[in-house]
Design an enzyme around this catalytic site. Structure first.
Site, PDB file in Angstrom:
ATOM      1  N   LYS A   1       0.773  -1.464   0.088  1.00 28.17           N
ATOM      2  CA  LYS A   1       0.548   0.021  -0.258  1.00 28.17           C
ATOM      3  C   LYS A   1       0.770   1.345   0.266  1.00 28.17           C
ATOM      4  CE  LYS A   1      -3.944  -2.676   1.996  1.00 28.17           C
ATOM      5  NZ  LYS A   1      -4.907  -2.485   3.422  1.00 28.17           N
TER       6      LYS A   1
ATOM      7  N   TYR B   1     -12.307  -2.997  -3.318  1.00 29.95           N
ATOM      8  CA  TYR B   1     -12.653  -3.069  -1.631  1.00 29.95           C
ATOM      9  C   TYR B   1     -13.993  -2.765  -2.343  1.00 29.95           C
ATOM     10  CZ  TYR B   1      -7.741  -2.896  -0.238  1.00 29.95           C
ATOM     11  OH  TYR B   1      -6.963  -2.482   0.968  1.00 29.95           O
TER      12      TYR B   1
ATOM     13  N   ASN C   1      -2.206   0.121   7.224  1.00 34.90           N
ATOM     14  CA  ASN C   1      -1.609  -1.255   7.550  1.00 34.90           C
ATOM     15  C   ASN C   1       0.187  -2.107   6.550  1.00 34.90           C
ATOM     16  OD1 ASN C   1      -3.302  -2.139   6.141  1.00 34.90           O
ATOM     17  ND2 ASN C   1      -5.078  -3.831   7.513  1.00 34.90           N
TER      18      ASN C   1
ATOM     19  N   HIS D   1      -1.676  -5.589   1.641  1.00 33.78           N
ATOM     20  CA  HIS D   1      -2.704  -5.970   0.831  1.00 33.78           C
ATOM     21  C   HIS D   1      -2.520  -7.304   0.858  1.00 33.78           C
ATOM     22  CE1 HIS D   1      -7.078  -7.220  -0.260  1.00 33.78           C
ATOM     23  NE2 HIS D   1      -6.216  -7.968  -1.470  1.00 33.78           N
TER      24      HIS D   1
ATOM     25  N   GLU E   1      -8.908 -10.149  -8.049  1.00 30.00           N
ATOM     26  CA  GLU E   1      -8.242  -9.449  -7.890  1.00 30.00           C
ATOM     27  C   GLU E   1      -7.227  -8.960  -8.732  1.00 30.00           C
ATOM     28  OE1 GLU E   1      -6.958  -9.616  -3.574  1.00 30.00           O
ATOM     29  OE2 GLU E   1      -9.350  -9.178  -3.348  1.00 30.00           O
TER      30      GLU E   1
HETATM   31  N1  UDP Z   1      -9.419  -0.645   7.640  1.00 32.41           N
HETATM   32  C1  UDP Z   1      -9.562   0.544   8.271  1.00 32.41           C
HETATM   33  N2  UDP Z   1     -10.006   0.080   8.947  1.00 32.41           N
HETATM   34  C2  UDP Z   1     -11.176  -0.935  10.139  1.00 32.41           C
HETATM   35  C3  UDP Z   1     -10.704  -1.755   8.966  1.00 32.41           C
HETATM   36  C4  UDP Z   1     -10.565  -2.087   7.823  1.00 32.41           C
HETATM   37  O1  UDP Z   1      -9.216   0.751   7.234  1.00 32.41           O
HETATM   38  O2  UDP Z   1     -11.713  -0.341  10.693  1.00 32.41           O
HETATM   39  C5  UDP Z   1      -8.740  -0.862   6.135  1.00 32.41           C
HETATM   40  C6  UDP Z   1      -7.528  -1.730   6.377  1.00 32.41           C
HETATM   41  O3  UDP Z   1      -6.490  -0.435   5.352  1.00 32.41           O
HETATM   42  C7  UDP Z   1      -7.781  -2.810   5.582  1.00 32.41           C
HETATM   43  C8  UDP Z   1      -8.544  -2.499   4.561  1.00 32.41           C
HETATM   44  O4  UDP Z   1      -9.355  -1.748   5.247  1.00 32.41           O
HETATM   45  O5  UDP Z   1      -6.432  -3.215   5.871  1.00 32.41           O
HETATM   46  C9  UDP Z   1      -9.402  -3.621   4.054  1.00 32.41           C
HETATM   47  O6  UDP Z   1      -9.981  -4.662   5.389  1.00 32.41           O
HETATM   48  P1  UDP Z   1     -10.067  -5.962   5.499  1.00 32.41           P
HETATM   49  O7  UDP Z   1     -11.311  -6.172   6.606  1.00 32.41           O
HETATM   50  O8  UDP Z   1     -10.366  -6.745   4.340  1.00 32.41           O
HETATM   51  O9  UDP Z   1      -8.782  -6.468   6.150  1.00 32.41           O
HETATM   52  P2  UDP Z   1      -6.948  -7.165   5.675  1.00 32.41           P
HETATM   53  O10 UDP Z   1      -8.364  -7.685   4.419  1.00 32.41           O
HETATM   54  O11 UDP Z   1      -6.129  -6.080   4.636  1.00 32.41           O
HETATM   55  O12 UDP Z   1      -7.079  -7.860   6.545  1.00 32.41           O
HETATM   56 MG    MG Z   2      -9.160  -8.317   3.273  1.00 34.66          MG
END
Ligand code: UDP
Ligand code: MG
Length: 160
Positions: free
Chosen positions: A20, A60, A123, A126, A137
């Site tokens: 990211k 997303y 974080n 992805h 994707e």
């Molecule tokens: N995210 C966020 N706040 C939240 C949950 C998710 O900003 O409370 C962001 C974070 O960057 C995350 C992305 O949205 O990586 C996608 O969320 P997901 O639940 O799919 O998490 P991932 O699969 O990336 O672990």
């Molecule tokens: Mg995810």
């Protein structure tokens, strides 16, 4: 050995991994690529890319109704990302383990997020959450011809 070979080919998965914008800005691209390379997965696609808003929204789309969605789109489009496709048996779940929990403070030490990040909204990486989403994707982020199918010279030293 042929039936064995055919069965194992069916288990081969693809996952979409993305450094990211915060990971790119912080100079963590090499470190993150290394973790997947060292594990033994096969890199099949790689590019630096400035993500347009509509692509971020499509990627997303399952999170559209979440309160953090607008901030997430701003984050993902705030600078270049590194798009990667990785291939291997069990690569989807294994990559999620290498990446660690969504909230970096909950992510185990030794994982990418556990070692390199502190906030969910920064974080650094992805990873696709299912083989179906891996395919979806990769098709979304890569154009025809950008994904490269090849046989690593060391393949037989990684999989028997
Ligand atoms: N995210 C966020 N706040 C939240 C949950 C998710 O900003 O409370 C962001 C974070 O960057 C995350 C992305 O949205 O990586 C996608 O969320 P997901 O639940 O799919 O998490 P991932 O699969 O990336 O672990
Ligand atoms: Mg995810």
């Amino acid at each position: 050995f042929l039936p064995h070979l055919v069965a194992s080919m069916e288990q081969v998965e693809q996952t979409y991994i993305m450094v990211k914008p915060d990971g790119v800005q912080r100079g963590l691209v090499g470190e993150i690529i290394s973790r997947f390379e060292k594990k033994g997965f096969k890199l099949t696609g790689l590019k630096l890319f400035q993500c347009p808003k509509d692509l971020a929204e499509e990627h997303y789309k399952d999170l559209t109704s979440r309160p953090f969605f607008p901030k997430l789109i701003t984050y993902i489009t705030s600078g270049p990302v590194v798009c990667m496709a990785w291939e291997g048996v069990g690569v989807v779940a294994s990559a999620r383990k290498l990446i660690g929990s969504t909230d970096p403070l909950q992510a185990e030490p030794g994982t990418i997020r556990g070692d390199l990040a502190v906030q969910t909204g920064r974080n650094v990486v992805h990873g696709s959450d299912s083989p179906e989403n891996g395919k979806r994707e990769i098709a979304l982020w890569f154009k025809e011809g950008e994904v490269c199918h090849w046989t690593p010279a060391l393949a037989l030293w990684i999989s028997e």
